[in-house]
Write a protein that holds these residues in place. Structure first.
Motif, short mmCIF file in Angstrom:
data_model
loop_
_atom_site.label_atom_id
_atom_site.label_comp_id
_atom_site.label_asym_id
_atom_site.label_seq_id
_atom_site.Cartn_x
_atom_site.Cartn_y
_atom_site.Cartn_z
N HIS A 1 38.52 37.36 45.91
CA HIS A 1 38.27 35.61 45.20
C HIS A 1 39.51 35.49 44.53
CE1 HIS A 1 34.55 35.39 47.19
NE2 HIS A 1 33.92 36.45 46.71
N VAL A 2 40.12 36.37 43.98
CA VAL A 2 41.27 36.13 42.87
C VAL A 2 42.50 36.00 43.73
CG1 VAL A 2 42.50 37.19 41.05
CG2 VAL A 2 39.95 37.39 41.09
N SER B 1 39.91 43.76 36.38
CA SER B 1 39.53 42.31 35.76
C SER B 1 38.09 42.03 36.76
CB SER B 1 40.50 41.33 36.13
OG SER B 1 41.64 41.57 35.28
N THR B 2 37.99 42.80 37.93
CA THR B 2 36.64 42.37 38.47
C THR B 2 35.81 43.94 38.34
OG1 THR B 2 37.54 42.94 40.28
CG2 THR B 2 37.56 40.66 39.88
N ARG C 1 42.96 44.24 31.17
CA ARG C 1 42.75 42.81 31.62
C ARG C 1 43.50 41.79 30.86
NH1 ARG C 1 36.75 45.11 30.40
NH2 ARG C 1 36.25 46.05 32.70
N TYR D 1 39.93 46.82 40.98
CA TYR D 1 40.77 45.84 40.36
C TYR D 1 40.18 45.57 38.59
CZ TYR D 1 43.30 41.61 39.16
OH TYR D 1 43.89 40.56 38.59
N SER E 1 34.28 46.06 43.25
CA SER E 1 35.61 45.32 42.39
C SER E 1 36.56 44.78 43.39
CB SER E 1 36.22 46.35 41.57
OG SER E 1 37.28 45.73 40.77
N TYR F 1 34.98 36.10 36.17
CA TYR F 1 34.67 37.21 36.40
C TYR F 1 34.86 38.04 34.93
CZ TYR F 1 34.45 37.06 41.40
OH TYR F 1 33.76 36.48 42.60
N LEU G 1 38.59 33.99 37.58
CA LEU G 1 38.43 35.15 36.46
C LEU G 1 38.03 34.42 35.03
CD1 LEU G 1 41.80 37.25 36.96
CD2 LEU G 1 39.42 37.95 37.30
N ILE H 1 31.78 39.82 33.41
CA ILE H 1 31.69 41.24 33.17
C ILE H 1 31.84 41.98 31.97
CG2 ILE H 1 33.08 43.32 34.16
CD1 ILE H 1 33.38 41.79 36.90
N LEU I 1 35.04 41.60 44.91
CA LEU I 1 35.10 40.23 44.04
C LEU I 1 36.78 40.04 43.68
CD1 LEU I 1 32.85 41.47 41.19
CD2 LEU I 1 32.44 39.91 43.32
N ALA I 2 37.70 40.92 44.00
CA ALA I 2 39.07 40.62 43.77
C ALA I 2 39.60 39.70 44.70
CB ALA I 2 39.72 41.98 43.55
#
Length: 406
Positions: A327-328, A287-288, A223, A285, A321, A354, A346, A358, A324-325
């Motif tokens: 939105h990134v 990070s999510t 991350r 992903y 995941s 996130y 993030l 998370i 959610l990604a």
């Protein structure tokens, strides 16, 4: 400006050369960890984003592994996994070992090699024998990381006819990093040099002080949004302040839009029961996504969140995941806009990103699971009843805390 047909073809050739399978990895000797247990890390990048964990009853050894959900019924390829002998294996695609001929797929056999080796190998030496006896040309072009239950830890750079082995137990600081080039290959060819330098920057001092853990790898590498070549780290305040738009280009960070999972296999000390080998797995992903621990024992009863879900066409963790990604990577106005990353989704001043929510859920999992693992180590085996209860609890906690995230 007029672009000639020949220049256009050269442009497409350059674009097609850019590595899509941009994985980052490390093999870490037990001498570089706090508890003396080796680690194997793979951060996977691929065009098969939907992944799940499969349990396979192999010819000699059973194993669990990250696989593409597109081949859910009968997988024949694996990308990182561990078997019930404590042997764990992963790869990163190399791009400087083989001059690929027209019509050949680069590294065509890489995934099949991992699948086959997991079902027949128990040690680093077994993997050497496997590579020695495999049919040539092997159609392999990869860096393979291996750990075993006998203290073995090594990186192999493998082409169609030969391989070079690097022993992590003899390496400086006991740590070997690889991205998408091989040290034994053509110089300054391949990919991932910026990611390679970032991984070494984090891991080498941590190895020297014996501080490398799965959590350190997930939080500081899987991350990480530091690009030393550009001189930026998105976690610095100005990047998520009100003065910033929050938009940045997704270039040479370790987590990428093409990241499908990040896995750390935590091995055992020599003499310990191989069934204690733990595969910490983030699907989707990173990070999510969220890390969960998995074992080969009771592999037919893995948590529902990591196995294939027919409705989602992936594991639930991978599906959530990747959802959610979105939105990134939310900019979709024209060609090339998929490279833009919205950092404030993030990480932001309101602490609703996130990367701010998370890891707190993930920490609860580590806090609950690690004492259980320690009790198993003390008794020399995995307690089946506790394992199944732990999986049940994981499914319940994640359903409430993670799957309800907007």
């Amino acid at each position: 400006m007029i672009i000639s047909r020949n220049n256009l073809l050269l442009l497409f050739a350059f674009v097609n050369f850019i590595p899509l399978w941009a994985c980052t990895s490390a093999v870490i000797s037990g001498k570089s960890t706090p508890d003396g247990r080796p680690l194997l890390w793979k951060h996977r990048d691929t065009d098969f984003l939907r992944n799940h964990v499969a349990y396979v009853k192999g010819e000699r050894y059973d194993f669990i592994a990250d696989v593409n959900s597109a081949t859910c019924l009968h997988p024949t390829e694996a990308w990182v996994g561990t078997n019930n002998a404590g042997f764990a294996l992963m790869n990163t695609q190399s791009y400087n070992l083989v001059d690929v001929k027209p019509g050949e797929e680069r590294g065509e056999a890489n995934g099949r090699v991992i699948f086959r080796a997991l079902e027949i190998c128990a040690t680093v030496e077994d993997f050497c024998h496997f590579l020695d006896t495999i049919t040539k040309p092997s159609l392999i072009e990869a860096n393979f990381g291996v750990i075993d239950a006998q203290g073995g830890a090594a990186m192999f750079e493998v082409d169609y006819y030969k391989y070079t082995m690097y022993d992590a137990n003899e390496a400086p600081e006991g740590c070997i990093v690889r991205t998408n080039f091989s040290l034994s290959g053509q110089e300054n060819i391949g990919g991932g040099y910026v990611r390679f330098m970032e991984a070494e920057r984090v891991l080498m001092p941590a190895a020297k002080s014996k501080q490398i853990t799965p959590q350190l790898i997930f939080n500081r590498l899987s991350r990480s949004y530091r690009n030393n070549q550009l001189g930026i780290d998105l976690r610095e305040g100005i990047c998520h302040s009100k003065e910033s738009t929050g938009w940045f280009v997704d270039q040479d960070f370790i987590p990428r839009k093409s990241s499908s999972c990040s896995v750390v296999v935590q091995g055992v000390r020599k003499g310990e029961n191989a069934e204690l080998t733990t595969m910490w797995t983030v699907l989707g992903y990173p990070s999510t996504g969220i890390a969960v621990p998995l074992w080969v024992k009771c592999g037919e009863k893995l948590p529902q969140v990591v196995v294939y879900d027919e409705d989602k066409q992936a594991s639930p963790l991978s599906w959530k995941s990747l959802s959610l990604a979105q939105h990134v990577f939310a900019f979709h106005q024209g060609m090339g806009t998929e490279k833009y990353l919205y950092w404030k989704a993030l990480y932001n001043e309101e602490e609703t990103g996130y990367l701010q929510q998370i890891p707190m859920i993930e920490q609860q999992i580590f806090d609950a699971v690690c004492p259980v693992i320690e009790s198993w180590r003390g008794k020399g085996k995995v307690n089946t009843r506790q394992l199944l209860n732990l999986y049940k609890d994981l499914d319940g906690v994640l359903t409430k805390a993670f799957f309800e995230m907007p």
